[in-house]
Design an enzyme around this catalytic site. Structure first.
Site, PDB file in Angstrom:
ATOM      1  N   CYS A 113       0.850  -1.195   0.000  1.00 28.16           N
ATOM      2  CA  CYS A 113       0.000   0.000   0.000  1.00 28.16           C
ATOM      3  C   CYS A 113       0.886   1.244   0.000  1.00 28.16           C
ATOM      4  CB  CYS A 113      -0.892  -0.019   1.235  1.00 28.16           C
ATOM      5  SG  CYS A 113      -1.883   1.471   1.413  1.00 28.16           S
TER       6      CYS A 113
ATOM      7  N   CYS B 178      -8.803  -5.282  -9.831  1.00 29.75           N
ATOM      8  CA  CYS B 178      -8.361  -4.236 -10.756  1.00 29.75           C
ATOM      9  C   CYS B 178      -7.875  -3.059  -9.897  1.00 29.75           C
ATOM     10  CB  CYS B 178      -9.560  -3.836 -11.617  1.00 29.75           C
ATOM     11  SG  CYS B 178      -9.174  -2.611 -12.846  1.00 29.75           S
TER      12      CYS B 178
ATOM     13  N   CYS C 290       0.314   3.103   3.568  1.00 26.97           N
ATOM     14  CA  CYS C 290       0.754   2.608   4.889  1.00 26.97           C
ATOM     15  C   CYS C 290       1.782   1.482   4.811  1.00 26.97           C
ATOM     16  CB  CYS C 290      -0.457   2.129   5.688  1.00 26.97           C
ATOM     17  SG  CYS C 290      -1.149   0.596   5.023  1.00 26.97           S
TER      18      CYS C 290
ATOM     19  N   CYS D  45      -5.216   0.989   6.362  1.00 26.06           N
ATOM     20  CA  CYS D  45      -5.393   2.450   6.387  1.00 26.06           C
ATOM     21  C   CYS D  45      -6.700   2.898   5.729  1.00 26.06           C
ATOM     22  CB  CYS D  45      -4.201   3.154   5.744  1.00 26.06           C
ATOM     23  SG  CYS D  45      -4.117   2.965   3.953  1.00 26.06           S
TER      24      CYS D  45
ATOM     25  N   CYS E  74      -7.591  -0.844   1.450  1.00 24.11           N
ATOM     26  CA  CYS E  74      -6.534  -1.370   2.316  1.00 24.11           C
ATOM     27  C   CYS E  74      -7.120  -1.577   3.715  1.00 24.11           C
ATOM     28  CB  CYS E  74      -5.377  -0.378   2.364  1.00 24.11           C
ATOM     29  SG  CYS E  74      -4.123  -0.806   3.586  1.00 24.11           S
TER      30      CYS E  74
HETATM   31 ZN    ZN Z   1      -2.837   1.079   3.471  1.00 29.23          ZN
END
Ligand code: ZN
Length: 157
Positions: free
Chosen positions: A73, A145, A76, A124, A121
Site C-alpha cells: 500500500c 483491478c 501505509c 489504512c 486497504c
Molecule cells: Zn494502506
C-alpha cells in the site's frame, strides 16, 4: 399507496446516510486526517487512495512489472498483493487474482450508479480499486483491478 412510497423513500434515504456514516466512522489501525495524508502522499496517490479516484489505464509503470516481489500500500506500506498472483488482464490496470489474505477489505460503492465491489486497504482504509468476477478461470476467477498509484513495488531480495 403514495404514502407507502414516501415511507420507502425515506427508509432508503436513511439507510444510505447510515451506511455512509458507518464507513466514515470506521477506524483503521492507521488513520490520519486529510491534511496529514496530503502531506504524506503525492497528489496522484492522494487522489486514488483518499478520494477513491481512478488513474488513466496504461498510465502506471507497475502495469508491466512482473518481477518477483510484493505490491505494498502506498499509504501505509502494508503488503497487499504478491507478484505470483499478478496477471495481464489487458485492461491497463495492474490485475491480481487474489490479495494477501486479510490485508484487503471489500466494500460496495455506487459511484457510477450501480453496485461495484470496492477494494480498500484493511490497514489504512485507502481506496485501491475494484474486484470483478472475470479473472482467470484456472485460478480464482477473480480480477482485482488496482490503481498502480495506490501501490509500491518491493522486489524480493
Ligand atoms: Zn494502506
Amino acid at each position: 399507496m403514495k404514502r407507502i412510497i414516501l415511507l420507502l423513500i425515506s427508509v432508503i434515504a436513511l439507510g444510505c446516510t447510515g451506511k455512509a456514516q458507518e464507513t466514515n466512522n470506521k477506524v483503521y489501525p492507521i488513520s490520519k486526517t486529510n491534511a496529514e495524508w496530503k502531506k504524506a502522499l503525492t497528489s496522484k496517490q492522494f487522489y486514488i487512495l483518499r478520494q477513491a479516484g481512478t488513474e488513466r489505464p496504461f498510465s502506471s509503470p507497475l502495469n508491466k512489472v512482473y518481477a518477483e516481489g510484493a505490491f505494498h500500500c502506498a499509504g501505509c506500506n502494508s503488503a497487499l498483493y504478491e507478484s505470483d498472483h499478478k496477471f495481464d488482464s489487458g485492461t491497463g490496470w495492474p490485475s491480481f487474482d487474489r490479495a494477501v489474505e486479510g490485508n484487503v477489505e471489500k466494500d460496495v460503492d455506487y459511484n457510477l450508479g450501480y453496485a461495484r465491489t470496492e477494494l480498500v486497504c484493511a490497514t489504512c482504509g485507502g481506496h485501491l480499486g475494484h474486484v470483478f468476477n472475470d479473472g482467470p478461470r484456472e485460478t480464482t476467477g477473480m480480477r482485482h483491478c488496482i490503481n498502480g498509484d495506490a501501490l509500491i513495488f518491493i522486489p524480493k531480495k
